[in-house]
Design a protein around this motif. Structure first.
Motif, PDB file in Angstrom:
ATOM      1  N   MET A 173       0.811  -1.219   0.000  1.00  0.00           N
ATOM      2  CA  MET A 173       0.000   0.000   0.000  1.00  0.00           C
ATOM      3  C   MET A 173       0.846   1.271   0.000  1.00  0.00           C
ATOM      4  O   MET A 173       0.318   2.368   0.049  1.00  0.00           O
ATOM      5  CB  MET A 173      -0.940   0.002   1.218  1.00  0.00           C
ATOM      6  CG  MET A 173      -1.903  -1.185   1.240  1.00  0.00           C
ATOM      7  SD  MET A 173      -2.716  -1.485  -0.372  1.00  0.00           S
ATOM      8  CE  MET A 173      -3.701   0.005  -0.521  1.00  0.00           C
ATOM      9  N   HIS A 174       2.143   1.119  -0.052  1.00  0.00           N
ATOM     10  CA  HIS A 174       3.049   2.275  -0.123  1.00  0.00           C
ATOM     11  C   HIS A 174       3.189   2.657  -1.596  1.00  0.00           C
ATOM     12  O   HIS A 174       3.929   2.036  -2.351  1.00  0.00           O
ATOM     13  CB  HIS A 174       4.406   1.890   0.478  1.00  0.00           C
ATOM     14  CG  HIS A 174       5.324   3.052   0.717  1.00  0.00           C
ATOM     15  ND1 HIS A 174       5.936   3.739  -0.306  1.00  0.00           N
ATOM     16  CD2 HIS A 174       5.738   3.641   1.868  1.00  0.00           C
ATOM     17  CE1 HIS A 174       6.710   4.695   0.200  1.00  0.00           C
ATOM     18  NE2 HIS A 174       6.607   4.658   1.515  1.00  0.00           N
ATOM     19  N   VAL A 175       2.447   3.684  -2.012  1.00  0.00           N
ATOM     20  CA  VAL A 175       2.316   4.002  -3.437  1.00  0.00           C
ATOM     21  C   VAL A 175       3.661   4.317  -4.082  1.00  0.00           C
ATOM     22  O   VAL A 175       3.989   3.782  -5.151  1.00  0.00           O
ATOM     23  CB  VAL A 175       1.336   5.174  -3.651  1.00  0.00           C
ATOM     24  CG1 VAL A 175       1.317   5.594  -5.122  1.00  0.00           C
ATOM     25  CG2 VAL A 175      -0.063   4.764  -3.197  1.00  0.00           C
ATOM     26  N   ARG A 176       4.449   5.166  -3.454  1.00  0.00           N
ATOM     27  CA  ARG A 176       5.728   5.538  -4.065  1.00  0.00           C
ATOM     28  C   ARG A 176       6.629   4.314  -4.242  1.00  0.00           C
ATOM     29  O   ARG A 176       7.275   4.146  -5.274  1.00  0.00           O
ATOM     30  CB  ARG A 176       6.432   6.603  -3.220  1.00  0.00           C
ATOM     31  CG  ARG A 176       7.798   6.965  -3.783  1.00  0.00           C
ATOM     32  CD  ARG A 176       8.513   8.054  -2.995  1.00  0.00           C
ATOM     33  NE  ARG A 176       9.929   8.042  -3.324  1.00  0.00           N
ATOM     34  CZ  ARG A 176      10.446   8.598  -4.408  1.00  0.00           C
ATOM     35  NH1 ARG A 176       9.671   9.228  -5.267  1.00  0.00           N
ATOM     36  NH2 ARG A 176      11.748   8.534  -4.643  1.00  0.00           N
ATOM     37  N   LEU A 177       6.658   3.447  -3.235  1.00  0.00           N
ATOM     38  CA  LEU A 177       7.493   2.251  -3.341  1.00  0.00           C
ATOM     39  C   LEU A 177       7.015   1.355  -4.476  1.00  0.00           C
ATOM     40  O   LEU A 177       7.826   0.713  -5.156  1.00  0.00           O
ATOM     41  CB  LEU A 177       7.486   1.487  -2.012  1.00  0.00           C
ATOM     42  CG  LEU A 177       8.531   0.399  -1.825  1.00  0.00           C
ATOM     43  CD1 LEU A 177       8.853   0.241  -0.328  1.00  0.00           C
ATOM     44  CD2 LEU A 177       8.067  -0.944  -2.365  1.00  0.00           C
ATOM     45  N   GLN A 178       5.710   1.326  -4.721  1.00  0.00           N
ATOM     46  CA  GLN A 178       5.188   0.482  -5.789  1.00  0.00           C
ATOM     47  C   GLN A 178       5.637   0.983  -7.167  1.00  0.00           C
ATOM     48  O   GLN A 178       6.044   0.198  -8.022  1.00  0.00           O
ATOM     49  CB  GLN A 178       3.656   0.425  -5.723  1.00  0.00           C
ATOM     50  CG  GLN A 178       3.125  -0.270  -4.475  1.00  0.00           C
ATOM     51  CD  GLN A 178       3.575  -1.714  -4.370  1.00  0.00           C
ATOM     52  OE1 GLN A 178       3.311  -2.531  -5.251  1.00  0.00           O
ATOM     53  NE2 GLN A 178       4.265  -2.037  -3.286  1.00  0.00           N
ATOM     54  N   TRP A 179       5.606   2.294  -7.383  1.00  0.00           N
ATOM     55  CA  TRP A 179       5.983   2.757  -8.720  1.00  0.00           C
ATOM     56  C   TRP A 179       7.493   2.766  -8.914  1.00  0.00           C
ATOM     57  O   TRP A 179       7.983   2.444  -9.997  1.00  0.00           O
ATOM     58  CB  TRP A 179       5.342   4.088  -9.060  1.00  0.00           C
ATOM     59  CG  TRP A 179       5.874   5.354  -8.474  1.00  0.00           C
ATOM     60  CD1 TRP A 179       5.350   6.041  -7.430  1.00  0.00           C
ATOM     61  CD2 TRP A 179       6.989   6.133  -8.934  1.00  0.00           C
ATOM     62  NE1 TRP A 179       6.068   7.180  -7.183  1.00  0.00           N
ATOM     63  CE2 TRP A 179       7.076   7.270  -8.094  1.00  0.00           C
ATOM     64  CE3 TRP A 179       7.909   5.993  -9.962  1.00  0.00           C
ATOM     65  CZ2 TRP A 179       8.067   8.246  -8.243  1.00  0.00           C
ATOM     66  CZ3 TRP A 179       8.894   6.961 -10.119  1.00  0.00           C
ATOM     67  CH2 TRP A 179       8.958   8.067  -9.266  1.00  0.00           C
ATOM     68  N   THR A 180       8.254   3.084  -7.845  1.00  0.00           N
ATOM     69  CA  THR A 180       9.714   2.994  -7.987  1.00  0.00           C
ATOM     70  C   THR A 180      10.139   1.536  -8.129  1.00  0.00           C
ATOM     71  O   THR A 180      11.079   1.229  -8.868  1.00  0.00           O
ATOM     72  CB  THR A 180      10.448   3.627  -6.794  1.00  0.00           C
ATOM     73  OG1 THR A 180       9.985   3.049  -5.576  1.00  0.00           O
ATOM     74  CG2 THR A 180      10.226   5.131  -6.753  1.00  0.00           C
ATOM     75  N   GLY A 181       9.421   0.646  -7.447  1.00  0.00           N
ATOM     76  CA  GLY A 181       9.721  -0.778  -7.564  1.00  0.00           C
ATOM     77  C   GLY A 181       9.487  -1.289  -8.976  1.00  0.00           C
ATOM     78  O   GLY A 181      10.312  -2.026  -9.533  1.00  0.00           O
TER      79      GLY A 181
END
Length: 229
Positions: A173-181
């Motif tokens: 649910m950590h949005v920034r981590l999802q897109w950087t990932g």
């Protein structure tokens, strides 16, 4: 004043270091030693950041200096483990945290970053900073140079994919981590030989991010970029 002084010294040494081997000019040795000392616990965060960034840039341009700079890794790793708790503080220190991971990877290789990600797997702040650093290194060396040239060693790529995918699962649910990932997984896959198929866990991570956050433009863009890779 100390912060600006270190930035100036670091900038000068970035230009000189490729032409001067460690141990051949006392001024260069003393300047690197000063930067390493400035990363230590006695320095405030801004001074340490100026020193870390300078060390990273020198190491990126001058491979011969990486070994003596490894004396800074203990202090760099200690600072990696200083995390904030409030959303405002996390946003304020995000760039600083990323610089620590980036510099450690340039000086000692990607395994240093991956080990720290393993040891702090429950911290989304640490995972995001580490993944962002990986993205920066891969984008800076998009042509796939060797580790000697400051890029990522190809043998470390499969392990990096596994750890990034694991971080995405743990912090869904950590949005920034999802897109950087997603961005990192796509770039890491591109760093592998052209005939290599995408690792299943990488594909699962990208599709899961897309499913969790279908309305988030950055996540969707990152996922699509990764799938095209």
């Amino acid at each position: 004043v100390a912060e600006k002084t270190l930035q100036c010294l670091g900038g000068i040494l970035q230009e000189l270091a490729p032409r001067v081997a460690p141990g051949t000019w006392q001024v260069a040795d003393d300047t690197v030693a000063m930067l390493i000392e400035a990363v230590g616990p006695s320095s405030d965060a801004l001074v340490a950041q100026a020193a870390v960034v300078s060390l990273g840039h020198i190491a990126a341009r001058s491979p011969a200096w990486r070994k003596p700079m490894q004396r800074a890794l203990g202090s760099i790793c200690q600072r990696m483990r200083i995390t904030e708790t409030t959303e405002e503080d996390i946003a304020r220190t995000a760039k600083h945290q990323k610089n620590l991971f980036w510099a450690s990877a340039v000086i000692a290789g990607l395994p240093t970053v991956l080990e720290e990600m393993r040891s702090q797997s429950t911290s989304p702040q640490v995972q995001d900073a580490a993944i962002s650093a990986i993205v920066d290194i891969l984008e800076d060396h998009a042509d796939g140079p060797t580790r000697e040239e400051g890029g990522i060693d190809p043998k470390d790529v499969p392990g990096a994919i596994s750890i990034v995918a694991s971080a995405m699962r743990a912090h869904g649910m950590h949005v920034r981590l999802q897109w950087t990932g997603c961005h990192a997984l796509g770039l890491l896959h591109q760093a592998l030989p052209p005939t290599t198929e995408m690792q299943p866990e990488a594909l699962d991570g990208v599709l899961a991010a897309l499913k969790r956050h279908p309305g988030q433009y950055t996540v969707c863009r990152g996922a699509c970029q990764a799938l095209r890779a």
